[in-house]
Design a protein around this motif. Structure first.
Motif, PDB file in Angstrom:
ATOM      1  N   SER A 272     -21.335  24.946  24.216  1.00 20.54           N
ATOM      2  CA  SER A 272     -21.448  25.849  23.069  1.00 20.54           C
ATOM      3  C   SER A 272     -20.951  25.123  21.825  1.00 20.54           C
ATOM      4  N   PRO A 273     -21.650  25.290  20.688  1.00 20.04           N
ATOM      5  CA  PRO A 273     -21.274  24.557  19.470  1.00 20.04           C
ATOM      6  C   PRO A 273     -20.076  25.177  18.765  1.00 20.04           C
ATOM      7  N   ASP A 274     -18.924  25.180  19.415  1.00 21.76           N
ATOM      8  CA  ASP A 274     -17.716  25.732  18.818  1.00 21.76           C
ATOM      9  C   ASP A 274     -16.505  25.061  19.451  1.00 21.76           C
ATOM     10  N   LEU A 275     -15.307  25.569  19.160  1.00 20.12           N
ATOM     11  CA  LEU A 275     -14.087  24.972  19.704  1.00 20.12           C
ATOM     12  C   LEU A 275     -14.039  25.045  21.222  1.00 20.12           C
ATOM     13  N   THR A 276     -14.620  26.098  21.797  1.00 21.62           N
ATOM     14  CA  THR A 276     -14.639  26.214  23.258  1.00 21.62           C
ATOM     15  C   THR A 276     -15.440  25.082  23.874  1.00 21.62           C
ATOM     16  N   GLY A 277     -16.606  24.802  23.321  1.00 22.55           N
ATOM     17  CA  GLY A 277     -17.409  23.696  23.821  1.00 22.55           C
ATOM     18  C   GLY A 277     -16.734  22.354  23.596  1.00 22.55           C
ATOM     19  N   LEU A 278     -16.020  22.222  22.470  1.00 24.24           N
ATOM     20  CA  LEU A 278     -15.315  20.973  22.195  1.00 24.24           C
ATOM     21  C   LEU A 278     -14.212  20.739  23.220  1.00 24.24           C
ATOM     22  N   ARG A 279     -13.466  21.773  23.548  1.00 24.46           N
ATOM     23  CA  ARG A 279     -12.417  21.633  24.570  1.00 24.46           C
ATOM     24  C   ARG A 279     -13.013  21.297  25.931  1.00 24.46           C
ATOM     25  N   ALA A 280     -14.159  21.896  26.252  1.00 25.49           N
ATOM     26  CA  ALA A 280     -14.770  21.655  27.564  1.00 25.49           C
ATOM     27  C   ALA A 280     -15.303  20.236  27.693  1.00 25.49           C
ATOM     28  N   ALA A 281     -15.720  19.635  26.578  1.00 20.81           N
ATOM     29  CA  ALA A 281     -16.319  18.295  26.641  1.00 20.81           C
ATOM     30  C   ALA A 281     -15.275  17.193  26.668  1.00 20.81           C
ATOM     31  N   LEU A 282     -14.042  17.472  26.252  1.00 21.31           N
ATOM     32  CA  LEU A 282     -13.008  16.440  26.169  1.00 21.31           C
ATOM     33  C   LEU A 282     -12.079  16.492  27.379  1.00 21.31           C
ATOM     34  N   PRO A 283     -11.441  15.376  27.703  1.00 24.34           N
ATOM     35  CA  PRO A 283     -10.425  15.390  28.764  1.00 24.34           C
ATOM     36  C   PRO A 283      -9.290  16.332  28.387  1.00 24.34           C
ATOM     37  N   PRO A 284      -8.650  16.943  29.365  1.00 23.04           N
ATOM     38  CA  PRO A 284      -7.575  17.902  29.059  1.00 23.04           C
ATOM     39  C   PRO A 284      -6.468  17.324  28.180  1.00 23.04           C
ATOM     40  N   ALA A 285      -6.185  16.018  28.346  1.00 14.73           N
ATOM     41  CA  ALA A 285      -5.108  15.417  27.551  1.00 14.73           C
ATOM     42  C   ALA A 285      -5.464  15.351  26.072  1.00 14.73           C
ATOM     43  N   LEU A 286      -6.762  15.238  25.770  1.00 14.85           N
ATOM     44  CA  LEU A 286      -7.189  15.134  24.368  1.00 14.85           C
ATOM     45  C   LEU A 286      -7.667  16.452  23.799  1.00 14.85           C
ATOM     46  N   ALA A 287      -8.098  17.366  24.657  1.00 13.01           N
ATOM     47  CA  ALA A 287      -8.711  18.604  24.170  1.00 13.01           C
ATOM     48  C   ALA A 287      -7.757  19.386  23.272  1.00 13.01           C
ATOM     49  N   GLY A 288      -6.502  19.543  23.707  1.00 15.73           N
ATOM     50  CA  GLY A 288      -5.558  20.308  22.906  1.00 15.73           C
ATOM     51  C   GLY A 288      -5.242  19.649  21.585  1.00 15.73           C
ATOM     52  N   ILE A 289      -5.100  18.303  21.599  1.00 16.46           N
ATOM     53  CA  ILE A 289      -4.773  17.581  20.357  1.00 16.46           C
ATOM     54  C   ILE A 289      -5.915  17.686  19.352  1.00 16.46           C
ATOM     55  N   VAL A 290      -7.148  17.405  19.804  1.00 12.72           N
ATOM     56  CA  VAL A 290      -8.298  17.431  18.897  1.00 12.72           C
ATOM     57  C   VAL A 290      -8.538  18.834  18.366  1.00 12.72           C
ATOM     58  N   ALA A 291      -8.486  19.829  19.250  1.00 13.57           N
ATOM     59  CA  ALA A 291      -8.707  21.202  18.795  1.00 13.57           C
ATOM     60  C   ALA A 291      -7.606  21.644  17.835  1.00 13.57           C
ATOM     61  N   GLY A 292      -6.362  21.195  18.087  1.00 15.27           N
ATOM     62  CA  GLY A 292      -5.277  21.546  17.178  1.00 15.27           C
ATOM     63  C   GLY A 292      -5.443  20.940  15.808  1.00 15.27           C
ATOM     64  N   VAL A 293      -5.876  19.662  15.756  1.00 13.97           N
ATOM     65  CA  VAL A 293      -6.086  19.006  14.454  1.00 13.97           C
ATOM     66  C   VAL A 293      -7.262  19.641  13.714  1.00 13.97           C
ATOM     67  N   VAL A 294      -8.358  19.870  14.435  1.00 10.85           N
ATOM     68  CA  VAL A 294      -9.557  20.426  13.801  1.00 10.85           C
ATOM     69  C   VAL A 294      -9.302  21.828  13.270  1.00 10.85           C
ATOM     70  N   GLY A 295      -8.516  22.612  13.986  1.00 11.04           N
ATOM     71  CA  GLY A 295      -8.280  23.987  13.571  1.00 11.04           C
ATOM     72  C   GLY A 295      -6.975  24.231  12.839  1.00 11.04           C
ATOM     73  N   SER A 296      -6.244  23.176  12.483  1.00 11.00           N
ATOM     74  CA  SER A 296      -4.944  23.344  11.842  1.00 11.00           C
ATOM     75  C   SER A 296      -5.082  23.896  10.422  1.00 11.00           C
TER      76      SER A 296
END
Length: 530
Positions: A272-296
């Motif tokens: 899905s073209p949103d934060l949920t899809g972004l978290r699903a596509a990334l490794p768990p170690a990076l998903a939280g960091i990337v989503a946190g930076v993008v949505g900060s």
């Protein structure tokens, strides 16, 4: 009797002025290098071949015409004569109408498919870019900052329709209050999306905000002479540091463009073209960091503050410089674009109102808009509505030129911007031809893209290095013949290797052909650089 030599100076007659104009035109034509024009013609042929295949000949001709009209506006806006600048603003109105029609036609052709929409959009934008570059291939535009000058003056032209609209609306205090409320609501929505985007937009808003901040801060550093504010013995060190900061901001803008594509692709891969899809596509170690930076929200507030500061500092310095160096000539050049926009909007609105088009458009809008906007639109008379439409059409033209300016700043070299844009747009069309399955055409267009860039860049180089009346036709013909020969050889080799790979190796034909197109383009570029 007066003996002053001024008393005997006669004003040139009409025949003498015509002779001078013809002589000036002949000198301008002599400066045109056939190789530069040939590069534009090659790119024009590429646009016709691929555009006809994907969107049809009518839509292709419309996009090319939009580019040609915008090119005329760019050329006129670079003049030092106020009347010519005003004429350039007038030309932008049909250009904006053609841009709007081309994008609307692309949307109707694309249907509901996202891939089809992106493909058709890429074709329309590339074809329009080629139309603009091909029309200017005999000049130095858009090199040497000329596109930036045209963009600046075209943006100022938007003040004309806006001022006219304000003058027409202000006497009706109720309507003015409604418009102010709508503008405040729109500003609130935009600000809310910038600071705290909905999850579906977060992967896309953050890169746009990052790139916009980098561009505005770099523009402020280039506009304001910061090095003059320090002691003379420290200026060299400060200048070097400022140059380093400008380079870092340029890289940040490029990174933002890469992030925009990368985050979009990762979100789509995640489902899905949103934060949920972004978290699903990334490794768990990076998903939280990337989503946190993008949505900060805090990081976005800092970027927005920097962007606003860069914009305010730039415009304040320009206003102070304008006031200090004001002269009748500079003020005339400064206010010619807004005045041209005002007069053009007034005339177009009058024609639309007199012809009945404005009234019919108003009725259709009243029937189509949301019920909450009916009262607002009902307060607009046909003439006021026509002024708003003219302003939106001019905004479409300015947006197209601004987008081209950003692309030029990101990917085009400082010299030979036109040939570089022609080659880039042609390569995009080659990729589109490959996507739609026209593999042979893709090979040919990829080679022609390099040919268009090479002979166009060669013509620009000759124009800069030699005198205007230098005879270079033989050298240009020789270089163009060599370019075409290498391009034909590259296509033949690529087709032969493609047939071998597709028939003898267990490689998907699309992958093999895509790799070959890229390899042929890289090899040809390398050959030309030797």
């Amino acid at each position: 009797m007066s003996t002053s030599p001024l008393s005997t100076a006669a004003t040139p007659g009409r025949r003498e002025r015509l002779r001078q104009w013809v002589g000036g035109l002949r000198q301008r034509l002599v400066r045109i290098r056939p190789a530069s024009v040939a590069g534009g013609v090659v790119a024009f042929v590429v646009a016709l071949l691929v555009g006809r295949l994907v969107v049809g000949l009518g839509s292709t001709a419309q996009a090319l015409l939009a580019g040609i009209v915008l090119a005329s506006g760019v050329y006129a806006l670079n003049s030092d004569r106020p009347l010519v600048q005003m004429g350039g603003v007038v030309v932008l109105l049909p250009g904006g109408l053609l841009v709007t029609a081309s994008l609307g036609g692309a949307a109707s052709v694309a249907g509901q498919s996202l891939a089809g929409s992106l493909t058709v959009l890429a074709v329309v934008v590339s074809v329009g870019t080629i139309g603009l570059v091909a029309a200017l291939s005999g000049t130095t535009a858009p090199d040497e900052g000329q596109l930036g000058v045209a963009n600046s003056r075209a943006t100022r032209a938007l003040l004309g329709p806006l001022v006219l609209l304000v003058v027409l609306v202000l006497p009706d205090l109720g309507l003015a209050a409604q418009l102010a409320g709508v503008a405040a609501d729109i500003a609130g929505v935009v600000l809310g999306h910038l600071l705290a985007s909905p999850p579906g937009l977060a992967p896309f808003v953050f890169p746009v905000l990052l790139g916009g901040t980098a561009v505005l801060c770099r523009r402020a550093l280039q506009t304001v002479p910061v090095d003059t504010l320090v002691q003379p013995d420290r200026r060299e060190a400060v200048t070097l540091r400022l140059a380093a900061v400008e380079r870092a901001l340029s890289r940040t803008a490029l990174v933002a463009v890469g992030l925009l594509f990368a985050l979009g692709v990762l979100s789509a891969v995640g489902g899905s073209p949103d934060l949920t899809g972004l978290r699903a596509a990334l490794p768990p170690a990076l998903a939280g960091i990337v989503a946190g930076v993008v949505g900060s929200t805090l990081l976005r507030m800092a970027l927005l503050a920097l962007a606003a500061g860069g914009f305010v500092v730039t415009e304040a310095y320009r206003l102070v410089a304008l006031v200090r160096g004001a002269s009748p000539q500079s003020l005339a050049r400064r206010f010619a674009p807004p005045l041209g926009g005002l007069l053009a909007a007034a005339v177009v609105a009058g024609l639309l109102t007199a012809s009945g088009v404005a009234g019919a458009t108003r009725q259709r809008l009243l029937a189509a808009v949301n019920a909450s906007l009916v009262d607002l639109l009902a307060g607009f008379g046909p003439y006021v509505l026509s002024v708003g439409i003219a302003g939106l059409v001019l905004l479409a033209a300015v947006s197209a030129l601004r987008t081209l300016g950003v692309v030029t700043w990101l990917v085009a070299p400082p010299r030979a911007v036109g040939p570089a844009l022609a080659g880039l747009a042609s390569f995009v069309l080659a990729a589109v031809a490959l996507v739609v399955g026209a593999t042979v055409l893709a090979f040919g267009v990829a080679a022609l893209a390099v040919v268009a860039w090479d002979i166009g860049e060669y013509g620009r180089g000759l124009g800069e290095e030699l005198l205007a009346d230098a005879r270079t036709t033989r050298a240009e013909l020789t270089h163009a013949s060599g370019s075409f020969a290498v391009g034909i050889a590259a296509v033949l080799v690529a087709l032969g290797l493609g047939a071998l790979l597709s028939g003898a190796a267990a490689i998907p034909s699309t992958v093999a052909l895509a790799a070959l197109v890229l390899a042929v383009g890289a090899a040809t570029l390398l050959l030309y650089s030797l």
